[in-house]
Design a protein around this motif. Structure first.
Motif, mmCIF file in Angstrom:
data_model
loop_
_atom_site.group_PDB
_atom_site.id
_atom_site.type_symbol
_atom_site.label_atom_id
_atom_site.label_comp_id
_atom_site.label_asym_id
_atom_site.label_seq_id
_atom_site.Cartn_x
_atom_site.Cartn_y
_atom_site.Cartn_z
ATOM 1 N N SER A 97 0.865 -1.165 0.000
ATOM 2 C CA SER A 97 0.000 0.000 0.000
ATOM 3 C C SER A 97 0.909 1.225 0.000
ATOM 4 N N SER A 98 0.756 2.096 -0.997
ATOM 5 C CA SER A 98 1.645 3.256 -1.094
ATOM 6 C C SER A 98 1.357 4.235 0.037
ATOM 7 N N LEU A 118 2.555 7.943 0.683
ATOM 8 C CA LEU A 118 3.298 9.114 0.212
ATOM 9 C C LEU A 118 3.090 10.254 1.189
ATOM 10 N N GLY A 132 12.428 4.855 -1.914
ATOM 11 C CA GLY A 132 11.489 4.724 -0.813
ATOM 12 C C GLY A 132 11.999 3.681 0.161
ATOM 13 N N TYR A 192 10.560 0.402 3.189
ATOM 14 C CA TYR A 192 9.479 -0.294 3.878
ATOM 15 C C TYR A 192 9.996 -0.843 5.192
ATOM 16 N N ARG A 225 3.378 -1.188 3.888
ATOM 17 C CA ARG A 225 3.458 0.143 3.269
ATOM 18 C C ARG A 225 4.836 0.374 2.650
ATOM 19 N N THR A 229 6.884 3.545 1.745
ATOM 20 C CA THR A 229 6.816 4.959 2.128
ATOM 21 C C THR A 229 7.755 5.806 1.279
ATOM 22 N N PHE A 247 10.205 0.131 -8.012
ATOM 23 C CA PHE A 247 8.826 0.608 -8.070
ATOM 24 C C PHE A 247 8.735 1.751 -9.064
ATOM 25 N N LEU A 290 6.337 5.356 -10.103
ATOM 26 C CA LEU A 290 5.367 6.329 -9.618
ATOM 27 C C LEU A 290 5.046 7.288 -10.752
ATOM 28 N N PHE A 316 0.743 4.272 -8.364
ATOM 29 C CA PHE A 316 1.935 3.595 -7.850
ATOM 30 C C PHE A 316 1.982 2.173 -8.392
ATOM 31 N N TYR A 370 4.430 -1.520 -8.096
ATOM 32 C CA TYR A 370 5.560 -2.295 -7.596
ATOM 33 C C TYR A 370 5.647 -3.551 -8.458
ATOM 34 N N GLU A 425 -1.072 -0.492 -8.506
ATOM 35 C CA GLU A 425 -1.878 -0.452 -7.290
ATOM 36 C C GLU A 425 -3.328 -0.110 -7.601
#
Length: 656
Positions: free
Chosen positions: A19-20, A22, A49, A51, A62, A64, A131, A133, A148, A150, A305
């Motif tokens: 789960s993104s 941001l 990012g 996790y 998540r 992040t 990932f 974005l 998003f 992944y 996502e």
């Protein structure tokens, strides 16, 4: 949940997707990058990012992204695993909607697949944690659209579960769990990281060993049937591993399926509960590896996502409500300025525009229009003493005038540009004198019924030439040469001020006048036009490398190459609304000017308020006597009398 299909007699292995997450700081940093760096550039950008695997039960896994996502060298937070990503920031909402999501996913999947085939992922496991974005930032409304992804490679064959998943404490003894903790911590310390995304495990009843992926040949030497691998798992569900395991299992199947029949997976979950470390809730299970190696082609990939409604689509975050209205106004101005630089005026020096401090004297129709154009405004309530308006010598009135003068001096000293926007001629005298003495740029605007004048005052040479002087050295050296013509090549320090064209000192202009004569009556659009031109003149002056000392542009220069990226830098703009016409006259400073001449400035700088009080309490003849205007009037009158006498004599004596 995403599932890998398997043998009907065995359970299917399922994975909990990311789960993104941001952070607001990420959007703030993206805004700054868009305005100051990316501008119209839509090329992909590297971001990062992380996790975490220590969340309490019930929280989603998540990924992040925060403000540091754009700094690839920024450290990863403690006990977090890094993930490397690619940002695709579009310029329009339409581009965001029509972006080829399938192609972007395939490109990312190919990069992961190549790292698996080449062995790069064994050397650098973070390559498995890629990932994407896709974003569009509507910076006028502070609406941010994003999608998003992944990417996860899909196995060509199923991965049926052989055992589990079960809690680690059901398979490992307390001694083995403690040994796993110790071995993992030591490996992280050796590698200089706070967490390892993937690692190898070898254990017996008494010991647990861990190693890096690149050492798999030596580490698993002698093993025949199965191997054990560890994954730093962000999921906290009891029956499902997290999304990062998917690409790791693809690597295991491609690299080790010919040597081992199955792989045992430890989803390592490391959280702190009530001050005590707990990894016992980690899960362990065994899956069967595919019997055949992959073809050279990249496997199919998934990973986009879902939105908040559970469908395939983007998300949107609205940050306008949490923004301070004042900050929003400032950001809007900043946005408009920076947008000019992207395509229209790339050479515009924004720092000079943003950093300049402007003092607006006068808050009527004209002053309000200038303030609106500048978008900066803080009010001061004060009176400006004026020539021809006596200051009584009672202590209260005199002291109030002194305080008003001191406040005006301080305000002019603390600002870069002074706008004179008052109703009367005499109210402009004192700030014109103070600004000339302090070498401040003055922009003057005055209205008639359907005419206006907007002008910059000449900027006097600094009192002492030195390293910090505003007046360029070459300009001073060539001053006499440049001044050879009255209408061309006049440098800024030779230009006149608002009072230089007058041969009468300012006085009480409202005395004995009717109501319509006392008020500024003008056509309704005139103040807006003059106010806007006053601001634009200031900005053009600031963009010139010599600032207020710039040579004045005239009407004759309209067809020539402009001296700045914004065009001409005139001395005056005189407008005639009845003809919808503007002219750009240039005039020299007058050595007998009642405001900027050396005699007035020297007297003001020597005597200060005492000199000003004499001006306020005397008739206009005081300034005229001081500057030499009285003598000029007398000489003019004498010359006129002589001319008349000669005319009369020539009529009586034709021979003359």
């Amino acid at each position: 949940m995403a599932a890998a299909t398997g043998d009907p007699g065995l359970s299917k292995l399922q994975f909990a997707p990311f789960s993104s997450a941001l952070d607001v700081g990420f959007w703030h940093e993206l805004t700054q990058k868009k305005l100051n760096e990316y501008r119209l550039d839509e090329a992909p950008k590297d971001i990062k990012g992380y996790y975490y695997n220590g969340d309490s039960a019930g929280l989603p896994a998540r990924l992040t992204l925060e403000f540091s996502a754009f700094d690839m060298s920024a450290p990863t937070p403690a006990r977090c695993c890094p993930a490397i990503g690619t940002l695709y920031n579009t310029n329009t909402l339409e581009s965001f909607k029509t972006a080829d999501k399938k192609l972007l996913l395939e490109q990312a999947a190919n990069e992961i697949w190549e790292s698996i085939k080449s062995g790069a992922a064994l050397e650098k496991p973070v390559l498995l944690n890629k990932f994407l974005l896709l974003t569009f930032a509507d910076l006028k409304k502070y609406h941010f659209y994003y999608w998003f992804c992944y990417p996860a490679l899909c196995l060509p064959e199923s991965l049926p579960l052989i055992q589990g998943p079960v809690g680690l404490d059901q398979r490992f003894s307390l001694k083995q769990i403690e040994a796993l903790e110790c071995a993992y911590d030591n490996l992280c310390q050796t590698e200089g990281v706070t967490a390892l995304p993937y690692f190898l495990i070898k254990y017996d009843e008494n010991t647990v060993l861990v190693s890096l992926l690149k050492h798999y040949s030596d580490f698993f030497q002698g093993q025949r049937t199965k191997i054990t691998i560890g994954v730093y798992d962000p999921c906290n569900l009891a029956q499902y591993p997290g999304w990062p395991l998917r690409n790791f299992l693809v690597l295991a199947a491609h690299r080790w399926s010919s040597s081992f029949q199955s792989v045992e997976v430890v989803c390592f979950r490391d959280r702190t509960m009530q001050g005590a470390r707990d990894v016992a809730h980690s899960i362990i299970f065994e899956v069967k590896l595919p019997e055949m190696a992959f073809s050279p082609d990249c496997p199919k990939a998934v990973g986009w996502e879902k939105n908040q409604k559970g469908g395939m689509g983007p998300r949107m975050v609205n940050l306008s409500e949490c923004m301070d209205p004042k900050r929003l106004a400032e950001s809007s101005v900043d946005l408009n300025l920076k947008l000019m630089c992207w395509r229209l005026v790339p050479t515009l020096d924004l720092d000079k525009v943003v950093s300049v401090k402007c003092l607006l004297l006068g808050a009527g129709t004209l002053g309000c229009n200038v303030a609106r154009t500048l978008m900066n405004a803080r009010g001061f309530s004060m009176s400006i003493p004026m020539p021809g308006h006596p200051v009584n010598f009672s202590s209260v009135t005199l002291e109030q005038a002194r305080r008003d003068v001191e406040q005006l001096e301080q305000l002019i000293e603390s600002h870069d540009v002074v706008f004179l926007l008052m109703d009367t001629r005499e109210s402009r005298w004192l700030p014109a004198v103070i600004a000339a003495s302090k070498r401040k740029l003055v922009i003057n605007a005055a209205l008639g019924f359907d005419t206006f004048v907007v002008m910059r005052h000449g900027l006097k040479k600094p009192k002492q030439q030195g390293a910090g002087d505003l007046c360029p050295n070459h300009l001073v050296a060539s001053a006499d040469l440049l001044g050879s013509s009255l209408f061309a090549n006049i440098p800024g320090y030779k230009l006149g001020c608002y009072f230089c064209n007058d041969v009468v000192a300012p006085g009480d202009s409202t005395r004995d006048r009717t109501l319509d004569q006392q008020c500024t009556v003008s056509r309704p659009g005139l103040a807006m036009i003059a106010g806007a031109l006053a601001v634009e003149l200031m900005v053009s002056v600031l963009q010139h490398p010599e600032g207020g000392y710039a040579i004045a542009s005239s009407s004759d220069d309209r067809m020539n190459e402009p001296p700045t990226s914004l065009g001409l830098v005139p001395h005056q703009i005189r407008g005639f609304l009845s003809r919808f016409d503007n002219v750009l006259p240039v005039s020299l400073a007058f050595d007998k000017c009642t405001a900027c001449s050396s005699k007035v400035l020297d007297q003001y700088e020597r005597e200060g308020f005492n000199f000003l009080a004499k001006v306020f309490n005397s008739s206009h003849s005081f300034l005229e006597d001081l500057t030499g205007l009285t003598l000029l009037h007398q000489e003019t009158q004498a010359a006129e009398t002589l001319r008349k006498q000669l005319t009369q004599m020539s009529g009586k004596m034709p021979g003359l």
